[in-house]
Design a protein around this motif. Structure first.
Motif, mmCIF file in Angstrom:
data_model
loop_
_atom_site.group_PDB
_atom_site.id
_atom_site.type_symbol
_atom_site.label_atom_id
_atom_site.label_comp_id
_atom_site.label_asym_id
_atom_site.label_seq_id
_atom_site.Cartn_x
_atom_site.Cartn_y
_atom_site.Cartn_z
ATOM 1 N N ALA A 333 0.837 -1.205 0.000
ATOM 2 C CA ALA A 333 0.000 0.000 0.000
ATOM 3 C C ALA A 333 0.874 1.258 0.000
ATOM 4 C CB ALA A 333 -0.931 0.004 1.209
ATOM 5 N N PHE A 334 1.961 1.236 0.785
ATOM 6 C CA PHE A 334 2.796 2.435 0.881
ATOM 7 C C PHE A 334 3.776 2.545 -0.274
ATOM 8 C CE2 PHE A 334 1.055 2.215 5.110
ATOM 9 C CZ PHE A 334 0.836 3.549 5.403
ATOM 10 N N VAL A 335 4.279 1.428 -0.754
ATOM 11 C CA VAL A 335 5.136 1.476 -1.944
ATOM 12 C C VAL A 335 4.326 1.959 -3.140
ATOM 13 C CG1 VAL A 335 6.445 0.073 -3.586
ATOM 14 C CG2 VAL A 335 6.720 -0.309 -1.128
ATOM 15 N N ASN A 336 3.070 1.506 -3.225
ATOM 16 C CA ASN A 336 2.187 1.913 -4.317
ATOM 17 C C ASN A 336 1.884 3.409 -4.260
ATOM 18 O OD1 ASN A 336 0.263 1.370 -6.541
ATOM 19 N ND2 ASN A 336 -1.281 1.869 -5.002
ATOM 20 N N ARG A 337 1.789 3.945 -3.025
ATOM 21 C CA ARG A 337 1.542 5.381 -2.899
ATOM 22 C C ARG A 337 2.661 6.195 -3.549
ATOM 23 N NH1 ARG A 337 -0.631 6.574 3.288
ATOM 24 N NH2 ARG A 337 -2.606 5.464 3.085
ATOM 25 N N SER A 338 3.884 5.799 -3.297
ATOM 26 C CA SER A 338 5.022 6.608 -3.746
ATOM 27 C C SER A 338 5.493 6.290 -5.161
ATOM 28 C CB SER A 338 6.187 6.442 -2.770
ATOM 29 O OG SER A 338 6.554 5.080 -2.658
ATOM 30 N N THR A 339 5.165 5.092 -5.660
ATOM 31 C CA THR A 339 5.667 4.709 -6.987
ATOM 32 C C THR A 339 4.573 4.253 -7.948
ATOM 33 O OG1 THR A 339 6.066 2.417 -6.281
ATOM 34 C CG2 THR A 339 7.876 3.988 -6.003
ATOM 35 N N GLY A 340 3.318 4.160 -7.465
ATOM 36 C CA GLY A 340 2.227 3.659 -8.300
ATOM 37 C C GLY A 340 1.629 4.726 -9.189
ATOM 38 N N VAL A 381 -2.688 23.301 -0.147
ATOM 39 C CA VAL A 381 -2.708 22.439 -1.332
ATOM 40 C C VAL A 381 -2.165 21.058 -0.956
ATOM 41 C CG1 VAL A 381 -1.677 22.048 -3.606
ATOM 42 C CG2 VAL A 381 -2.546 24.314 -3.020
ATOM 43 N N GLY A 382 -1.052 21.059 -0.225
ATOM 44 C CA GLY A 382 -0.448 19.803 0.206
ATOM 45 C C GLY A 382 -1.353 19.010 1.138
ATOM 46 N N MET A 383 -2.066 19.705 2.030
ATOM 47 C CA MET A 383 -2.954 18.996 2.958
ATOM 48 C C MET A 383 -4.151 18.392 2.224
ATOM 49 S SD MET A 383 -1.512 18.837 5.787
ATOM 50 C CE MET A 383 -2.824 18.065 6.700
ATOM 51 N N TRP A 384 -4.603 19.024 1.152
ATOM 52 C CA TRP A 384 -5.666 18.409 0.355
ATOM 53 C C TRP A 384 -5.134 17.131 -0.300
ATOM 54 C CZ3 TRP A 384 -6.680 16.667 -4.482
ATOM 55 C CH2 TRP A 384 -8.016 16.382 -4.779
ATOM 56 N N PHE A 385 -3.926 17.210 -0.853
ATOM 57 C CA PHE A 385 -3.334 16.028 -1.481
ATOM 58 C C PHE A 385 -3.073 14.923 -0.458
ATOM 59 C CE2 PHE A 385 -2.419 18.640 -5.240
ATOM 60 C CZ PHE A 385 -2.717 17.721 -6.241
ATOM 61 N N GLU A 386 -2.764 15.297 0.781
ATOM 62 C CA GLU A 386 -2.564 14.274 1.814
ATOM 63 C C GLU A 386 -3.831 13.439 1.983
ATOM 64 O OE1 GLU A 386 -3.273 14.279 6.246
ATOM 65 O OE2 GLU A 386 -1.259 15.153 6.131
ATOM 66 N N ARG A 387 -4.968 14.114 2.110
ATOM 67 C CA ARG A 387 -6.240 13.397 2.294
ATOM 68 C C ARG A 387 -6.570 12.572 1.053
ATOM 69 N NH1 ARG A 387 -6.633 18.221 5.438
ATOM 70 N NH2 ARG A 387 -6.411 17.549 7.604
ATOM 71 N N PHE A 388 -6.297 13.121 -0.119
ATOM 72 C CA PHE A 388 -6.547 12.394 -1.372
ATOM 73 C C PHE A 388 -5.689 11.125 -1.445
ATOM 74 C CE2 PHE A 388 -5.481 11.519 -5.832
ATOM 75 C CZ PHE A 388 -6.754 11.404 -6.389
ATOM 76 N N VAL A 389 -4.411 11.264 -1.071
ATOM 77 C CA VAL A 389 -3.492 10.117 -1.109
ATOM 78 C C VAL A 389 -3.937 9.041 -0.128
ATOM 79 C CG1 VAL A 389 -1.146 9.388 -0.498
ATOM 80 C CG2 VAL A 389 -1.492 11.370 -1.982
ATOM 81 N N ILE A 390 -4.264 9.438 1.090
ATOM 82 C CA ILE A 390 -4.697 8.467 2.099
ATOM 83 C C ILE A 390 -5.931 7.698 1.632
ATOM 84 C CG2 ILE A 390 -5.748 8.246 4.404
ATOM 85 C CD1 ILE A 390 -3.921 10.518 5.316
ATOM 86 N N ILE A 391 -6.887 8.412 1.043
ATOM 87 C CA ILE A 391 -8.173 7.798 0.705
ATOM 88 C C ILE A 391 -8.105 7.019 -0.602
ATOM 89 C CG2 ILE A 391 -10.566 8.331 0.069
ATOM 90 C CD1 ILE A 391 -10.108 10.837 2.045
ATOM 91 N N VAL A 392 -7.711 7.660 -1.678
ATOM 92 C CA VAL A 392 -7.811 7.035 -2.999
ATOM 93 C C VAL A 392 -6.753 5.958 -3.203
ATOM 94 C CG1 VAL A 392 -7.717 7.440 -5.483
ATOM 95 C CG2 VAL A 392 -8.952 9.028 -4.007
ATOM 96 N N THR A 393 -5.492 6.240 -2.821
ATOM 97 C CA THR A 393 -4.452 5.237 -3.090
ATOM 98 C C THR A 393 -4.613 3.991 -2.224
ATOM 99 O OG1 THR A 393 -2.875 6.186 -1.503
ATOM 100 C CG2 THR A 393 -2.801 7.004 -3.766
ATOM 101 N N SER A 394 -5.311 4.120 -1.087
ATOM 102 C CA SER A 394 -5.551 2.940 -0.242
ATOM 103 C C SER A 394 -6.685 2.084 -0.788
ATOM 104 C CB SER A 394 -5.869 3.372 1.197
ATOM 105 O OG SER A 394 -4.781 4.071 1.762
ATOM 106 N N LEU A 395 -7.578 2.705 -1.565
ATOM 107 C CA LEU A 395 -8.756 1.978 -2.057
ATOM 108 C C LEU A 395 -8.577 1.422 -3.470
ATOM 109 C CD1 LEU A 395 -11.676 4.308 -0.880
ATOM 110 C CD2 LEU A 395 -11.075 2.081 0.067
ATOM 111 N N HIS A 396 -7.809 2.121 -4.316
ATOM 112 C CA HIS A 396 -7.852 1.781 -5.740
ATOM 113 C C HIS A 396 -7.145 0.455 -6.055
ATOM 114 C CE1 HIS A 396 -3.860 2.904 -7.758
ATOM 115 N NE2 HIS A 396 -3.620 2.985 -6.480
ATOM 116 N N ARG A 397 -6.367 -0.091 -5.112
ATOM 117 C CA ARG A 397 -5.766 -1.409 -5.281
ATOM 118 C C ARG A 397 -6.367 -2.351 -4.242
ATOM 119 N NH1 ARG A 397 -4.871 0.053 -9.600
ATOM 120 N NH2 ARG A 397 -2.864 0.420 -10.626
ATOM 121 N N ASP A 398 -7.314 -3.167 -4.672
ATOM 122 C CA ASP A 398 -8.007 -4.093 -3.780
ATOM 123 C C ASP A 398 -7.165 -5.362 -3.600
ATOM 124 O OD1 ASP A 398 -9.924 -5.225 -2.231
ATOM 125 O OD2 ASP A 398 -11.578 -4.834 -3.612
ATOM 126 N N TYR A 399 -7.621 -6.275 -2.739
ATOM 127 C CA TYR A 399 -6.931 -7.560 -2.552
ATOM 128 C C TYR A 399 -6.975 -8.399 -3.835
ATOM 129 C CZ TYR A 399 -6.799 -6.756 2.505
ATOM 130 O OH TYR A 399 -6.540 -6.260 3.748
#
Length: 490
Positions: A333-340, A381-399
């Motif tokens: 999940a975290f590798v995907n956030r930074s490189t996905g 701007v960065g704080m908006w992206f923080e919330r976007f990253v937490i929410i979308v990048t955690s969901l868009h790759r399912d099991y």
């Protein structure tokens, strides 16, 4: 030295000479009692267009359903919850400034608490609109309330994050509104006493019969302290509850115990940035440089450095725990956030929230109005992206890889968010027109002890150590509202 004077080493909280109680009232009430200037009308026009866009986008959502957003079967939360958390976070600075700094007797809050509290209320209103619009059937919004038995056997689902958010938002809004309005009473009475005709009648109603007697002031002080005591836990609890929307799930990237303190620090971080964004413009346009000084700006910048550093440590801690846990799903999940696929959002977040606030360690940048204003916008701007990253990048790759999906916002998503910003600025600009943006009564308390002219009087009377005086004069060099030539002879 008389007992009520503070140390000469402390920087003044009010600058300028020939400042009197009457001048403070006139300066602060100028935008309320006079016609709005050109700058206000330009700002109000753009903000109103944004608010109109919000009305159109939300109406379209209500009519067509949330299928008009870019959500899909994998990413069921996206811009909606991102905007909600962003707005709740922005509101946090008002509570911290008005309540926590009051309890710690930080007098520099007196010039900025009124606008920060108003900002809190307007931000919470914007956040609440996201909760209602995301329900799909907003006409049943009252179902989130614990209804009486006469209604039937319907009870709220206490497992639902929407219910937690409802309790958090309603508590936060009601306490913040009460605290803000209580502080406004003496200032509304001041406007009432200076107004005529219909304006006088309106302000008379909203001043609740304020008389200014000693007993009234005693009760005002007591109530302010009580409300500050009630509000202080909200600084921690509200965003903690919001963070539990995610932390109590089993989604990799969300299921972490660091979220509550991490979200609270981020909320204060973004809240102070928005206070600076608003007040730096208001300070210039409304001519309030003598009351919102460089000391206030530098103090807020220091808080941004602190909370930004805490947020940066939280980002690194998340990566460490993902590795240390030994969970391949958490690590991915975290590798995907930074490189996905959403790497650009992650590195935008890191740049805006971790790297840019560190520039404020440099005093030249910390004391630059332009640099501070730009950085305050960059932070949010960065704080908006923080919330976007937490929410979308955690969901868009399912099991299951077959469920993997990407999220793309529609024009409705974008319009609801941009429109909510317009709504926020519309409310804030209307506030500047009808109510004082600075607490008149509280600023007057500082005139005899913490103002530049009070310290100048101490110096001229020879009460102060020469070394302390030299250090004090040197500290005034950063103030853009101090006449340096007045000190050339000393």
């Amino acid at each position: 030295m008389s007992g009520h004077n503070e140390s000469i080493l402390r920087e003044p909280l009010i600058t300028g000479d020939n400042i009197t109680y009457a001048k403070i009232t006139d300066d602060i009430l100028m935008p309320v009692e006079n016609k709005p200037n050109k700058a206000w009308w330009i700002g109000f026009t753009f903000a109103s267009l944004g608010a109109l866009l919000w009305v159109v986008a939300v109406s379209y959502t209500f009519w067509n359903g949330i299928g008009s957003w870019g959500l899909n079967k994998t990413v069921g939360w996206a811009w909606d919850i991102t905007g909600f958390v962003w707005w709740v976070g922005i509101g946090h600075a008002g509570t911290l400034i008005s309540a926590v700094l009051l309890l710690f007797r930080q007098n520099w809050r007196n010039s900025i608490n009124r606008s920060a509290e108003a900002m809190t209320i307007f931000a919470v209103i914007c956040a609440a609109t996201y909760v209602v619009s995301h329900m799909g059937r907003p006409w049943l919004a009252y179902w989130v309330l614990p209804l009486p038995n006469q209604f039937g056997s319907l009870w709220v689902n206490f497992n639902s994050p929407l219910v937690w958010d409802m309790f958090a938002i309603s508590t936060y809004f009601s306490v913040s509104l009460l605290f803000w309005y209580t502080g406004l009473l003496p200032d509304i009475a001041t406007i009432r006493d200076r107004a005529v005709g219909t304006r006088r009648k309106i302000y008379s109603i909203f001043s609740f019969g304020w008389s200014g007697s000693v007993k009234t002031w005693q009760r005002f002080e007591a109530v302010s302290l009580i409300l500050a005591g009630i509000s202080t836990p909200l600084v921690l609890s509200v965003h903690t509850i919001v963070s539990m929307d995610f932390a109590t799930s089993v989604i990799p990237g969300w299921h972490t115990t660091i979220f509550p303190p991490y979200f609270v620090a981020g909320a204060i971080f973004s809240g102070f940035a928005m206070v600076l964004t608003l007040l730096l413009v208001a300070r210039k346009v409304l001519g309030l440089e003598n009351y919102i000084t460089m000391f206030h700006i530098e103090s807020m910048n220091k808080i941004i450095i602190l909370t930004g550093s805490i947020v940066g440590v939280a980002y690194l801690t998340e990566f460490f725990i993902a590795w240390y846990s030994g969970s391949e799903y958490e690590s991915y999940a975290f590798v995907n956030r930074s490189t996905g696929p959403y790497w650009w959002a992650y590195w935008m977040m890191m740049t805006c929230n971790v790297i840019s606030p560190q520039l404020l360690w440099f005093k030249k940048i910390r004391l630059s109005i332009k640099a501070t204003w730009i950085l305050s916008i960059v932070v949010n701007v960065g704080m908006w992206f923080e919330r976007f990253v937490i929410i979308v990048t955690s969901l868009h790759r399912d099991y299951i890889p077959s469920s993997w999906a990407m999220f793309y916002p529609t024009w409705v998503d974008i319009s609801v968010f941009v429109g909510s910003i317009g709504l926020f600025f519309t409310l804030f600009l209307l506030f500047l027109r009808v109510l004082p943006s600075i607490a008149i009564a509280e600023v007057k308390l500082l005139l005899k002890s913490a103002s530049e002219q009070a310290k100048m009087k101490q110096i001229k009377e020879g009460h102060e150590n020469k070394e302390y005086v030299a250090e004090y004069i040197e500290s005034l060099e950063k103030f853009d509202s101090v006449k340096q030539e007045d000190y050339a002879k000393i």
